[in-house]
Design a protein around this motif. Structure first.
Motif, mmCIF file in Angstrom:
data_model
loop_
_atom_site.group_PDB
_atom_site.id
_atom_site.type_symbol
_atom_site.label_atom_id
_atom_site.label_comp_id
_atom_site.label_asym_id
_atom_site.label_seq_id
_atom_site.Cartn_x
_atom_site.Cartn_y
_atom_site.Cartn_z
ATOM 1 N N SER A 1 50.912 -37.731 -19.964
ATOM 2 C CA SER A 1 51.919 -36.805 -19.431
ATOM 3 C C SER A 1 52.887 -37.577 -18.556
ATOM 4 O O SER A 1 52.489 -38.505 -17.848
ATOM 5 C CB SER A 1 51.267 -35.686 -18.615
ATOM 6 O OG SER A 1 50.446 -34.890 -19.421
ATOM 7 N N ALA B 1 57.055 -33.636 -20.034
ATOM 8 C CA ALA B 1 56.521 -33.647 -21.401
ATOM 9 C C ALA B 1 55.122 -34.230 -21.409
ATOM 10 O O ALA B 1 54.718 -34.942 -20.485
ATOM 11 C CB ALA B 1 57.434 -34.451 -22.328
ATOM 12 N N LEU C 1 61.197 -34.701 -28.114
ATOM 13 C CA LEU C 1 59.796 -34.716 -28.535
ATOM 14 C C LEU C 1 59.638 -35.073 -30.014
ATOM 15 O O LEU C 1 58.544 -34.948 -30.562
ATOM 16 C CB LEU C 1 59.156 -33.341 -28.284
ATOM 17 C CG LEU C 1 59.101 -32.869 -26.834
ATOM 18 C CD1 LEU C 1 58.557 -31.447 -26.772
ATOM 19 C CD2 LEU C 1 58.250 -33.795 -25.984
ATOM 20 N N SER D 1 61.204 -41.036 -24.542
ATOM 21 C CA SER D 1 59.811 -41.456 -24.692
ATOM 22 C C SER D 1 59.766 -42.795 -25.404
ATOM 23 O O SER D 1 60.698 -43.173 -26.124
ATOM 24 C CB SER D 1 59.004 -40.408 -25.477
ATOM 25 O OG SER D 1 58.984 -39.173 -24.799
ATOM 26 N N GLN E 1 55.545 -26.901 -20.584
ATOM 27 C CA GLN E 1 54.610 -28.013 -20.415
ATOM 28 C C GLN E 1 53.154 -27.588 -20.515
ATOM 29 O O GLN E 1 52.289 -28.425 -20.806
ATOM 30 C CB GLN E 1 54.808 -28.686 -19.047
ATOM 31 C CG GLN E 1 56.215 -29.209 -18.793
ATOM 32 C CD GLN E 1 57.043 -28.221 -17.994
ATOM 33 O OE1 GLN E 1 57.196 -27.080 -18.398
ATOM 34 N NE2 GLN E 1 57.578 -28.650 -16.866
ATOM 35 N N ASP F 1 62.154 -30.566 -24.654
ATOM 36 C CA ASP F 1 62.675 -31.145 -25.898
ATOM 37 C C ASP F 1 64.173 -31.395 -25.831
ATOM 38 O O ASP F 1 64.737 -32.026 -26.717
ATOM 39 C CB ASP F 1 62.359 -30.222 -27.073
ATOM 40 C CG ASP F 1 62.639 -30.877 -28.415
ATOM 41 O OD1 ASP F 1 62.336 -32.072 -28.549
ATOM 42 O OD2 ASP F 1 63.172 -30.202 -29.314
ATOM 43 N N ALA G 1 55.817 -40.767 -21.814
ATOM 44 C CA ALA G 1 56.999 -39.916 -21.671
ATOM 45 C C ALA G 1 57.745 -40.299 -20.407
ATOM 46 O O ALA G 1 57.164 -40.347 -19.317
ATOM 47 C CB ALA G 1 56.589 -38.450 -21.611
ATOM 48 N N GLY H 1 53.456 -33.589 -29.366
ATOM 49 C CA GLY H 1 54.089 -33.501 -28.063
ATOM 50 C C GLY H 1 54.514 -32.088 -27.731
ATOM 51 O O GLY H 1 54.767 -31.280 -28.631
ATOM 52 N N TRP H 2 54.583 -31.776 -26.463
ATOM 53 C CA TRP H 2 55.061 -30.468 -26.017
ATOM 54 C C TRP H 2 55.705 -30.620 -24.646
ATOM 55 O O TRP H 2 55.462 -31.596 -23.925
ATOM 56 C CB TRP H 2 53.933 -29.446 -26.002
ATOM 57 C CG TRP H 2 52.837 -29.676 -24.998
ATOM 58 C CD1 TRP H 2 52.690 -29.107 -23.773
ATOM 59 C CD2 TRP H 2 51.703 -30.559 -25.145
ATOM 60 N NE1 TRP H 2 51.561 -29.554 -23.137
ATOM 61 C CE2 TRP H 2 50.927 -30.451 -23.961
ATOM 62 C CE3 TRP H 2 51.283 -31.430 -26.145
ATOM 63 C CZ2 TRP H 2 49.760 -31.177 -23.761
ATOM 64 C CZ3 TRP H 2 50.115 -32.152 -25.950
ATOM 65 C CH2 TRP H 2 49.362 -32.027 -24.779
ATOM 66 N N GLY H 3 56.558 -29.649 -24.303
ATOM 67 C CA GLY H 3 57.285 -29.703 -23.040
ATOM 68 C C GLY H 3 58.779 -29.735 -23.267
ATOM 69 O O GLY H 3 59.306 -29.080 -24.178
#
Length: 604
Positions: free
Chosen positions: A352, A356, A93, A113, A337, A372, A108, A368-370
């Motif tokens: 999405s 992620a 991320l 990504s 997530q 890593d 992603a 970004g999140w989810g």
């Protein structure tokens, strides 16, 4: 002038010692001689650096394997080929700083990504499933790119002239654009990199696909082709949204994805698909879901209904932009997530994919999140090696500990009775011990496992392994206890106990046993390491604890081929290190206890 001592005249050492004896004290040497045996053993053990290091290391590993599984649980039947053989590390991320304030599009993929800046330059980050993903076409070849999509291990991009480009894995025709799409000559307005296939939607509303034709059966009705406004896909189906606001599954097979609610037809403005469900956003800002409610992906918070402006889906989660410019996520949260970040400015776009999500704000910032990354990588089924390590360690230690408890109890009883009673009973018990010790352990377990086969459950198999380990490993400690009892039964306190009328079992287990308990502890400690190795050996050869339950042994069993050893080192290095360090540390503790209890053992 001579100076006087600050606190008076200092007494001589001999005088001070004499005074301490008069006052009830004693010299240091005599005080040390009066220490209890237990205190001397503890002091001797704590001064053994190797033993203390082994003890600390084992306690750390033990606590990690007992406590951490509550915070990092595993789903026994979880597997995901999209995450298979991912190398250890984080940074999936970590958006390049050049994109902040300058991002145009972002997507992603499975473990990586890809994004475009406003000049059309391509940026990639994360863990790449194939090195071919780094072969990005030059700007001179592609022109200015305006859209990009990341899939399992390939990327599809679109330039401002509506031309399509792809790179990454080229198996099953992923690198070959459809002839009919090129012949039509119309510009493409949207591209998508799916699971081993790709899709492109032209300005004229025609949808084209290329890549694998086996995983997803795509059938586009003639009345729909040329009238498609948008589309989305998962690993099972492609669903189109027409210009009339109707949802059309592009498949001839009936499934949960094809059960489109009739009441939403004609009012849908956007669709999004996870691997198990479909979400349709209608004009009133409400999200309608159907499919399989796996990992709560269909449990949209009620307070979001009527406020959604845009929606996007990953593998098992959804992310939406709300009417106040914030973002919200729901569904599977095994990698965080659903933990959508707070934003400094309103969200303008959200993307999405897999595990992620990324949000682009109106000022061009990206968050970004989810997923890593993985601390210790993943195995061939996409399972987290770290989580399986700590859960597998708990299983290995539990099997070893219970087996040692069983063998110690049997060995102490048999050895204690044999050594104290002597005579024919001693002879009979020692012959029984020799018979048990002559049974070949590994062949016996293999034969027993082959006979039982699948007739017992996995839990019963684990219990059986613990009891077999315990029932076949007690002869060693029985002989040791017998020898120690033979020496102790001639002591005066045993004679005194007999004279007082103490029963024989009381003499053995209440008077003799406490005097040899340290020897039993040392032997049990060393046997614990042996039982752990034996369980791991059984699991390694396939006759111990089997998949999907994790032990260090069956984790190594999944890594016994040349390709894994050469290319996926983390699958065998971490389990072997854990098993090796744990057994070595236990042996160091056992050796330290033996030396502390019997200091003369160092001289032998």
């Amino acid at each position: 002038m001579a100076k006087k001592p600050l606190f008076g005249k200092r007494k001589s050492t001999a005088a001070a010692a004499a005074q301490r004896m008069v006052m009830g004290g004693m010299p240091q040497e005599e005080e040390e001689l009066m220490q209890s045996p237990a205190r001397m053993v503890v002091q001797s053990f704590t001064h053994d650096i190797v033993a203390m290091v082994g003890l600390v290391l084992f306690l750390i590993m033990f606590l990690c394997c007992i406590v951490l599984p509550f915070f990092f649980p595993i789903e026994l039947h979880y597997q995901d080929v999209t995450q298979a053989n991912v190398a250890p590390g984080f940074g999936m991320l970590k958006v390049p700083s050049q994109l902040q304030g300058n991002v145009q599009d972002i997507s992603a993929g499975s473990t990586f990504s890809v994004a475009l800046d406003k000049d059309g330059n391509v940026y990639e980050w994360g863990t790449f499933p194939t090195e071919k993903l780094k072969n990005i076409p030059s700007t001179a070849e592609t022109g200015r790119l305006v859209q990009v999509s990341a899939g399992l291990d390939h990327v599809v991009a679109l330039n401002e002239d509506g031309e399509v480009f792809t790179w990454g894995n080229d198996r099953m025709g992923l690198a070959t654009l459809p002839v009919e799409m090129r012949a039509a000559g119309g510009p493409v307005k949207k591209v998508s990199a799916g699971y081993q296939f790709s899709l492109a939607l032209t300005e004229s509303g025609r949808l084209y696909n290329w890549g694998s034709a086996y995983l997803v059966n795509i059938s586009i009705p003639s009345e729909v082709q040329g009238n498609i406004k948008d589309f989305d896909e998962n690993t099972n189906i492609v669903i189109a949204l027409t210009n009339d606001g109707e949802v059309v599954p592009l498949s001839t097979k009936q499934s949960v994805f094809t059960n489109v609610p009739d009441e939403i037809q004609g009012s849908v403005v956007q669709i999004a698909l996870t691997d198990e469900s479909v979400a349709a956003l209608t004009e009133d800002g409400r999200v309608h879901l159907w499919g399989n409610n796996v990992n709560h992906s269909m449990d949209i918070p009620e307070e979001l209904q009527g406020r959604v402006k845009s929606i996007s889906a990953g593998r098992y989660h959804y992310t939406a932009i709300l009417d106040d410019g914030t973002v919200a996520s729901w569904g599977n949260d095994n990698f965080g997530q659903t933990k959508a970040p707070s934003l400094n400015s309103a969200a303008s776009a959200v993307s999405s994919g897999y595990y992620a999500s990324y949000v682009i704000t109106e000022d061009g910032q990206v968050k970004g999140w989810g997923l890593d990354g993985y601390l210790m990588g993943t195995d061939n089924m996409g399972r987290d090696v770290f989580r399986r390590m700590i859960v597998g360690g708990r299983m290995t230690m539990t099997v070893g500990a219970i087996a040692v408890i069983i063998s110690t109890i049997i060995g102490v009883i048999v050895g204690g009775i044999s050594g104290y009673k002597g005579g024919k009973l001693d002879n009979l018990l020692m012959r029984l011990t020799e018979i048990v010790s002559s049974i070949p352990f590994l062949p016996f377990c293999i034969i027993l496992s082959s006979i039982l086969g699948n007739s017992i459950s996995e839990t019963q198999r684990i219990i059986l392994i613990m009891f077999i380990l315990g029932l076949l490993s007690w002869p060693g400690i029985a002989r040791l206890v017998r020898g120690s009892v033979l020496a102790e039964r001639e002591q005066e306190f045993v004679t005194a106990a007999k004279a007082l009328g103490v029963k024989e079992f009381g003499i053995i287990f209440r008077h003799i046993l406490p005097n040899i308990i340290t020897v039993i502890i040392v032997n049990a400690t060393l046997d614990f390491a042996t039982c752990m190795l034996t369980e791991s050996s059984l699991s390694f050869i396939g006759f111990g604890v089997s998949e999907p339950n994790a032990t260090w042994g069956n984790m190594l069993n999944g890594a016994q081929n040349g390709q894994v050893i050469e290319n996926y080192w983390w699958r065998w290095v971490f389990p072997s290190l854990a098993l090796g360090l744990c057994t070595i540390s236990i042996n160091c503790v056992g050796d330290g206890l033996r030396d502390a209890i019997d200091p003369k053992s160092k001289e032998r």
